[in-house]
Motif scaffolding. Structure first.
Motif, mmCIF file in Angstrom:
data_model
loop_
_atom_site.group_PDB
_atom_site.id
_atom_site.type_symbol
_atom_site.label_atom_id
_atom_site.label_comp_id
_atom_site.label_asym_id
_atom_site.label_seq_id
_atom_site.Cartn_x
_atom_site.Cartn_y
_atom_site.Cartn_z
ATOM 1 N N ASP A 117 -73.423 32.555 -41.652
ATOM 2 C CA ASP A 117 -72.646 31.583 -42.422
ATOM 3 C C ASP A 117 -71.176 31.977 -42.503
ATOM 4 O O ASP A 117 -70.290 31.124 -42.425
ATOM 5 C CB ASP A 117 -73.213 31.430 -43.840
ATOM 6 N N LEU A 118 -70.898 33.272 -42.659
ATOM 7 C CA LEU A 118 -69.505 33.732 -42.715
ATOM 8 C C LEU A 118 -68.837 33.611 -41.348
ATOM 9 O O LEU A 118 -67.686 33.178 -41.245
ATOM 10 C CB LEU A 118 -69.429 35.178 -43.210
ATOM 11 N N ASP A 121 -67.792 30.131 -40.832
ATOM 12 C CA ASP A 121 -66.871 29.589 -41.834
ATOM 13 C C ASP A 121 -65.448 29.635 -41.283
ATOM 14 O O ASP A 121 -64.826 30.690 -41.209
ATOM 15 C CB ASP A 121 -66.979 30.397 -43.124
ATOM 16 N N ALA A 124 -62.773 31.436 -43.234
ATOM 17 C CA ALA A 124 -62.849 32.895 -43.335
ATOM 18 C C ALA A 124 -62.102 33.591 -42.200
ATOM 19 O O ALA A 124 -61.752 34.765 -42.308
ATOM 20 C CB ALA A 124 -64.308 33.352 -43.346
ATOM 21 N N PHE A 144 -64.797 41.597 -43.290
ATOM 22 C CA PHE A 144 -66.114 41.688 -43.929
ATOM 23 C C PHE A 144 -66.222 43.086 -44.520
ATOM 24 O O PHE A 144 -66.306 44.069 -43.785
ATOM 25 C CB PHE A 144 -67.228 41.434 -42.917
#
Length: 168
Positions: A117-118, A121, A124, A144
């Motif tokens: 998901d990150l 994104d 992000a 991260f």
């Protein structure tokens, strides 16, 4: 322009109870090339290897991921790096939620996973630019925890975003 030295990496999607993750490594500090950088498992193709075979072999050597545990889903377009490599990213699914990486300290300082998901994104991932030999180039960066993903690895993740969202 000469073609780059052929290499491949494994963009391993790991099925975890909380959702899919992407496996990344922190390269050992003593390595000659790209020491300490965050990367996908991978390396140069050996004579007669396909990108998928090389990516699976390298992932096994670097983090103990058994090739039979990976279902190859396909590959992304090759990326020509500033260091002279033509990297083919191979996307694979690891369906074993109990997989535990065993990093080889000769090549890998650390192994970690980023939630898919990150990775997907868009907000992000930051986009920047720099100039090389009079050409303006785009760069990507993803943070991260203590890890900074940039360079070819971030570019590959960005390409993956575009394929997933059908923008490429």
């Amino acid at each position: 322009m000469q073609p780059g030295r052929p290499a491949s990496v494994l963009l391993a999607l790991i099925e975890r109870p909380a959702g899919l993750t992407v496996l990344l490594t922190e390269r050992a500090a003593h390595l000659k090339d790209h020491a300490g950088q965050i990367s996908l498992p991978g390396g140069r193709l050996a004579e007669g290897e396909t990108p998928a075979t090389a990516a699976l072999r390298e992932a096994h050597e670097e983090v103990g991921l058994v090739p039979a545990a990976v279902t190859v889903l396909g590959s992304l377009d090759a990326l020509l790096t500033g260091t002279g490599f033509s990297i083919t990213p191979v996307v694979g699914l690891v369906g074993d939620p109990t997989f535990v990486a065993k990093p080889d300290p000769r090549e890998v300082a650390d192994v970690f996973e980023i939630p898919l998901d990150l990775v997907l994104d868009r907000a992000a991932m930051s986009i920047g630019h720099f100039e090389r030999h009079g050409v303006r180039l785009r760069t990507y960066e993803l943070h991260f925890g203590r890890f900074r993903v940039w360079g070819a690895t971030a570019a590959i993740l960005r390409d993956f975003q575009e394929v997933i969202f059908d923008e490429g």
